[in-house]
Design an enzyme around this catalytic site. Structure first.
Site, PDB file in Angstrom:
ATOM      1  N   LYS A 167       0.843  -1.202   0.000  1.00  0.00           N
ATOM      2  CA  LYS A 167       0.000   0.000   0.000  1.00  0.00           C
ATOM      3  C   LYS A 167       0.875   1.248   0.000  1.00  0.00           C
ATOM      4  O   LYS A 167       1.751   1.398   0.836  1.00  0.00           O
ATOM      5  CB  LYS A 167      -0.904  -0.005   1.246  1.00  0.00           C
ATOM      6  CG  LYS A 167      -1.702   1.295   1.438  1.00  0.00           C
ATOM      7  CD  LYS A 167      -2.649   1.219   2.635  1.00  0.00           C
ATOM      8  CE  LYS A 167      -3.297   2.565   2.948  1.00  0.00           C
ATOM      9  NZ  LYS A 167      -4.195   2.525   4.134  1.00  0.00           N
ATOM     10  N   ASP A 213      -2.671  10.214   4.017  1.00  0.00           N
ATOM     11  CA  ASP A 213      -4.067   9.809   4.212  1.00  0.00           C
ATOM     12  C   ASP A 213      -4.797  10.791   5.132  1.00  0.00           C
ATOM     13  O   ASP A 213      -4.680  10.705   6.359  1.00  0.00           O
ATOM     14  CB  ASP A 213      -4.114   8.387   4.803  1.00  0.00           C
ATOM     15  CG  ASP A 213      -5.544   7.872   4.963  1.00  0.00           C
ATOM     16  OD1 ASP A 213      -6.474   8.523   4.424  1.00  0.00           O
ATOM     17  OD2 ASP A 213      -5.719   6.820   5.602  1.00  0.00           O
ATOM     18  N   LYS A 265     -10.336  12.367   8.809  1.00  0.00           N
ATOM     19  CA  LYS A 265      -9.821  11.873  10.092  1.00  0.00           C
ATOM     20  C   LYS A 265      -9.815  13.019  11.104  1.00  0.00           C
ATOM     21  O   LYS A 265      -9.604  14.165  10.728  1.00  0.00           O
ATOM     22  CB  LYS A 265      -8.366  11.405   9.923  1.00  0.00           C
ATOM     23  CG  LYS A 265      -8.205  10.075   9.242  1.00  0.00           C
ATOM     24  CD  LYS A 265      -6.724   9.691   9.200  1.00  0.00           C
ATOM     25  CE  LYS A 265      -6.524   8.390   8.449  1.00  0.00           C
ATOM     26  NZ  LYS A 265      -7.182   7.241   9.074  1.00  0.00           N
ATOM     27  N   ASP A 293       1.549   6.253   5.588  1.00  0.00           N
ATOM     28  CA  ASP A 293       0.583   5.295   5.032  1.00  0.00           C
ATOM     29  C   ASP A 293       1.085   4.604   3.753  1.00  0.00           C
ATOM     30  O   ASP A 293       0.338   3.866   3.107  1.00  0.00           O
ATOM     31  CB  ASP A 293      -0.744   6.022   4.774  1.00  0.00           C
ATOM     32  CG  ASP A 293      -1.960   5.127   4.964  1.00  0.00           C
ATOM     33  OD1 ASP A 293      -1.808   4.033   5.542  1.00  0.00           O
ATOM     34  OD2 ASP A 293      -3.050   5.522   4.511  1.00  0.00           O
ATOM     35  N   ASP A 319     -12.202   6.967   4.036  1.00  0.00           N
ATOM     36  CA  ASP A 319     -10.993   6.699   4.822  1.00  0.00           C
ATOM     37  C   ASP A 319     -10.590   5.220   4.767  1.00  0.00           C
ATOM     38  O   ASP A 319      -9.518   4.851   5.235  1.00  0.00           O
ATOM     39  CB  ASP A 319     -11.209   7.151   6.278  1.00  0.00           C
ATOM     40  CG  ASP A 319      -9.905   7.294   7.042  1.00  0.00           C
ATOM     41  OD1 ASP A 319      -8.840   7.270   6.405  1.00  0.00           O
ATOM     42  OD2 ASP A 319      -9.965   7.436   8.281  1.00  0.00           O
ATOM     43  N   GLU A 354      -9.524   3.745   2.242  1.00  0.00           N
ATOM     44  CA  GLU A 354      -9.031   3.905   0.871  1.00  0.00           C
ATOM     45  C   GLU A 354      -8.028   2.833   0.476  1.00  0.00           C
ATOM     46  O   GLU A 354      -7.896   2.507  -0.702  1.00  0.00           O
ATOM     47  CB  GLU A 354      -8.414   5.301   0.697  1.00  0.00           C
ATOM     48  CG  GLU A 354      -6.959   5.454   1.179  1.00  0.00           C
ATOM     49  CD  GLU A 354      -6.765   5.251   2.672  1.00  0.00           C
ATOM     50  OE1 GLU A 354      -7.755   5.387   3.417  1.00  0.00           O
ATOM     51  OE2 GLU A 354      -5.637   4.934   3.099  1.00  0.00           O
ATOM     52  N   ARG A 398      -7.890  -0.401   0.823  1.00  0.00           N
ATOM     53  CA  ARG A 398      -8.437  -1.594   0.156  1.00  0.00           C
ATOM     54  C   ARG A 398      -8.844  -1.307  -1.283  1.00  0.00           C
ATOM     55  O   ARG A 398      -8.870  -2.220  -2.105  1.00  0.00           O
ATOM     56  CB  ARG A 398      -9.613  -2.141   0.975  1.00  0.00           C
ATOM     57  CG  ARG A 398     -10.796  -1.210   1.055  1.00  0.00           C
ATOM     58  CD  ARG A 398     -11.753  -1.564   2.173  1.00  0.00           C
ATOM     59  NE  ARG A 398     -11.194  -1.278   3.499  1.00  0.00           N
ATOM     60  CZ  ARG A 398     -11.851  -1.450   4.644  1.00  0.00           C
ATOM     61  NH1 ARG A 398     -13.088  -1.917   4.640  1.00  0.00           N
ATOM     62  NH2 ARG A 398     -11.289  -1.156   5.792  1.00  0.00           N
TER      63      ARG A 398
HETATM   64  N1  BES Z   1      -4.226   4.409   6.967  1.00  0.00           N
HETATM   65  C1  BES Z   1      -5.321   4.086   7.795  1.00  0.00           C
HETATM   66  C2  BES Z   1      -5.008   3.045   8.857  1.00  0.00           C
HETATM   67  C3  BES Z   1      -4.009   3.415   9.922  1.00  0.00           C
HETATM   68  C4  BES Z   1      -4.452   3.800  11.177  1.00  0.00           C
HETATM   69  C5  BES Z   1      -2.665   3.304   9.707  1.00  0.00           C
HETATM   70  C6  BES Z   1      -3.555   4.096  12.169  1.00  0.00           C
HETATM   71  C7  BES Z   1      -1.748   3.598  10.706  1.00  0.00           C
HETATM   72  C8  BES Z   1      -2.200   3.980  11.942  1.00  0.00           C
HETATM   73  C9  BES Z   1      -6.456   3.526   6.937  1.00  0.00           C
HETATM   74  O1  BES Z   1      -6.565   4.033   5.658  1.00  0.00           O
HETATM   75  C10 BES Z   1      -7.734   3.855   7.636  1.00  0.00           C
HETATM   76  O2  BES Z   1      -8.052   5.005   7.740  1.00  0.00           O
HETATM   77  N2  BES Z   1      -8.392   2.829   8.119  1.00  0.00           N
HETATM   78  C11 BES Z   1      -9.605   2.981   8.821  1.00  0.00           C
HETATM   79  C12 BES Z   1     -10.228   1.628   8.825  1.00  0.00           C
HETATM   80  C13 BES Z   1     -11.655   1.641   9.178  1.00  0.00           C
HETATM   81  C14 BES Z   1     -12.453   2.364   8.150  1.00  0.00           C
HETATM   82  C15 BES Z   1     -12.126   0.219   9.330  1.00  0.00           C
HETATM   83  C16 BES Z   1      -9.335   3.423  10.257  1.00  0.00           C
HETATM   84  O3  BES Z   1      -8.277   3.125  10.809  1.00  0.00           O
HETATM   85  O4  BES Z   1     -10.183   4.093  10.830  1.00  0.00           O
HETATM   86 ZN    ZN Z   2      -4.827   4.709   4.869  1.00  0.00          ZN
HETATM   87 MN    MN Z   3      -7.610   5.809   5.575  1.00  0.00          MN
END
Ligand code: BES
Ligand code: ZN
Ligand code: MN
Length: 495
Positions: free
Chosen positions: A260, A265, A272, A283, A342, A344, A346
């Site tokens: 990835k 992000d 966020k 990210d 968020d 993104e 996947r």
């Molecule tokens: N890049 C984030 C995940 C992340 C979180 C990486 C903390 C490093 C530290 C990812 O794109 C994301 O935002 N994931 C969501 C998943 C959710 C929608 C199930 C998240 O963490 O809220």
């Molecule tokens: Zn992300």
């Molecule tokens: Mn994200």
């Protein structure tokens, strides 16, 4: 540049700024120097243990104490590092202690390491731990800081044994590439936009035997990579995909590595909160680990065909950004209803996994900073591991040798059903607002795109970036996590 030399010599005789001596504890809490550092202790005679004790040093794991070398040894300074109970010493403890020694060196130009390095795995741990422990990200300071350390001597009784020599050489290689991954992770989002990251990857693999090809946004549109393009819509910096190929003539097996590469992000319209956004330059740690691992594999001439797929995009907000409710058509032909911008990762991985699966490799290993919930579940030092039994077992076996921590999580049938049946308008649901088991849902979503091939998904959201202070050989910020285990995995396929 730091040069490593493997030498069979008495630690007390080595002319160096600092000699690092490993100290374990024995019966009755006695301080017991490891074999390589015994000659230093002998040089001080009966005064050695009381001197350490007077400095408050008890030999507990990770403790350090320093004193001037004096007339007894040829080193300017002695740095003792505690290894804990001698009967409980592991390669991983050696790796971490060597990292702690590196961070306590001060301004030395030369160092000799009298740590356990008689066996290949210990020698590897010394060099990996010490080398990665030296890491700092100083590129953006003015003037850029640089270390004075030029010479590292690794003391080992087995300095001439082929397996030890080879282990040290490979460890050096790993340090080099892991540091490169860390630099990328630490590079801010305003600098490392997708096209710049792509250019840097191409430059980094030049002359290594790895071929690189960059598919720009136009090319991705022509192919139908709606996932990558959808995520990139909100950014002024267009997305792209880097394809890497290392195909040695003697390869018997093939593997695809997918990483990835979200260079920043923000969450997009499903924005966020500020606190969780502050380190989202990290990210792209999955992509960085894949490039780093491929470089090490190519340098070691491992006879395995490795292809790398690195979808790069920036997840931002603008009038052209993807909205919750949008439907994207992925490269697989399947449509996806986006409910959370968020989630993104996947979406870009869907296209990259399809591309990887099209070559029918023997296995696919995908690495991503995919979900915060994986960090909630396992903390920030353990990565979540998903996939079929065999590939998962292989990754677990490799991780015991690299010291990186993984914990397997399941992909439950109900999450698979949710992905495939719960969108009201499209083939697939991208996100389920039911919060329970979100990391599992993400894995179930990715699984759709591997087309039944053996695969593993490494969710490194926690261990890829250290938001706290350094520990062991792990620095603050980008850690390079997964690089070592990927290299080990590819090597394991060579048989
Ligand atoms: N890049 C984030 C995940 C992340 C979180 C990486 C903390 C490093 C530290 C990812 O794109 C994301 O935002 N994931 C969501 C998943 C959710 C929608 C199930 C998240 O963490 O809220
Ligand atoms: Zn992300
Ligand atoms: Mn994200």
């Amino acid at each position: 540049m730091t040069t490593y030399t493997l030498r069979r010599a008495a630690a007390e005789k080595v002319r160096t700024d600092v000699v690092v001596v490993g100290i374990t504890t024995g019966k009755g809490k006695a301080l017991v120097p490891v074999p390589a550092s015994r000659s230093v202790a002998d040089a001080y005679g009966r005064r050695f243990a009381p001197m350490l004790a007077s400095l408050g040093f008890r030999g507990s794991f990770g403790e350090v104490a320093q004193f001037p070398g004096g007339d007894q040894v040829n080193a300017g300074r002695v740095l003792a590092v505690g290894l804990g109970p001698g009967d409980d010493l592991t390669a991983e403890k050696v790796r971490r202690a060597a990292g702690i020694a590196a961070r306590n060196l001060g301004n030395a130009a030369s160092v000799a390491l009298a740590l356990p390095a008689e066996e290949a795995d210990a020698a590897r741990a010394v060099v990996e731990g010490f080398g990665t422990g030296l890491y700092r990200y100083d590129a953006l300071r003015t003037p850029p800081a640089s270390s004075r350390l030029a010479d590292v001597v690794v003391l080992s009784e087995a300095a001439r044994r082929a397996d030890v020599v080879d282990a040290v050489r490979r460890a050096q290689l790993l340090v080099e590439v892991a540091d490169e991954a860390r630099d990328w992770v630490n590079t801010p989002g305003n600098v490392l936009v997708p096209e710049v990251f792509a250019e840097q990857i191409v430059a980094a693999v030049k002359g290594t035997g790895i071929e690189a090809e960059v598919l720009d946004a136009d090319e991705l549109a022509r192919l139908g990579c709606g996932g990558i393009l959808g995520v990139g819509l909100g950014s002024a910096a267009p997305p792209c995909l880097v394809r890497l190929r290392y195909a040695p003539a003697d390869a018997g097996t093939s593997v695809a590595l997918v990483g990835k590469g979200i260079t920043y992000d923000s969450g997009g319209l499903t924005i966020k909160p500020g606190g969780s956004m502050s380190h989202m330059k990290s990210d792209m740690a999955g992509a960085a680990a894949v490039v780093a691992a491929m470089k090490a594999v190519a340098a070691a001439k491992v006879p395995v065909t490795v292809t790398g797929y690195l979808p790069l995009a920036e997840n931002m907000i603008s009038g052209s950004a993807m909205r919750p409710g949008d439907v994207l058509t992925t490269l697989s032909g399947k449509t996806v209803e986006v409910l959370n911008t968020d989630a993104e990762g996947r979406l870009i991985l869907a296209d990259a996994l399809t591309m990887a699966a099209q070559d029918r490799p023997d296995s696919i290993v995908e690495v991503s900073t995919l979900t915060g919930p994986a960090v909630v579940a396992l903390g920030d030092r353990i990565a979540a591991l998903f996939g079929d039994d065999e590939t998962v077992a292989a990754i677990e076996a490799c991780a015991t040798r690299t010291g990186e921590l993984f914990w397997r999580l399941p992909i439950p049938e109900e999450q698979r059903d949710s992905v495939r049946t719960e969108s009201k308008v499209a083939d697939l649901l991208q996100h389920n607002w039911v919060r329970w088991g979100s990391s599992l849902f993400a894995a179930a979503f990715l699984e759709v795109f591997v087309e039944g091939l053996p695969w593993a998904h490494l969710d490194i959201a926690g261990p890829s970036y250290n938001t706290g202070g350094p520990w062991g050989h792990v620095p603050s910020g980008g850690t390079g996590f997964a690089t070592a285990t990927l290299v080990e995995y590819v090597e394991s396929l060579a048989g």
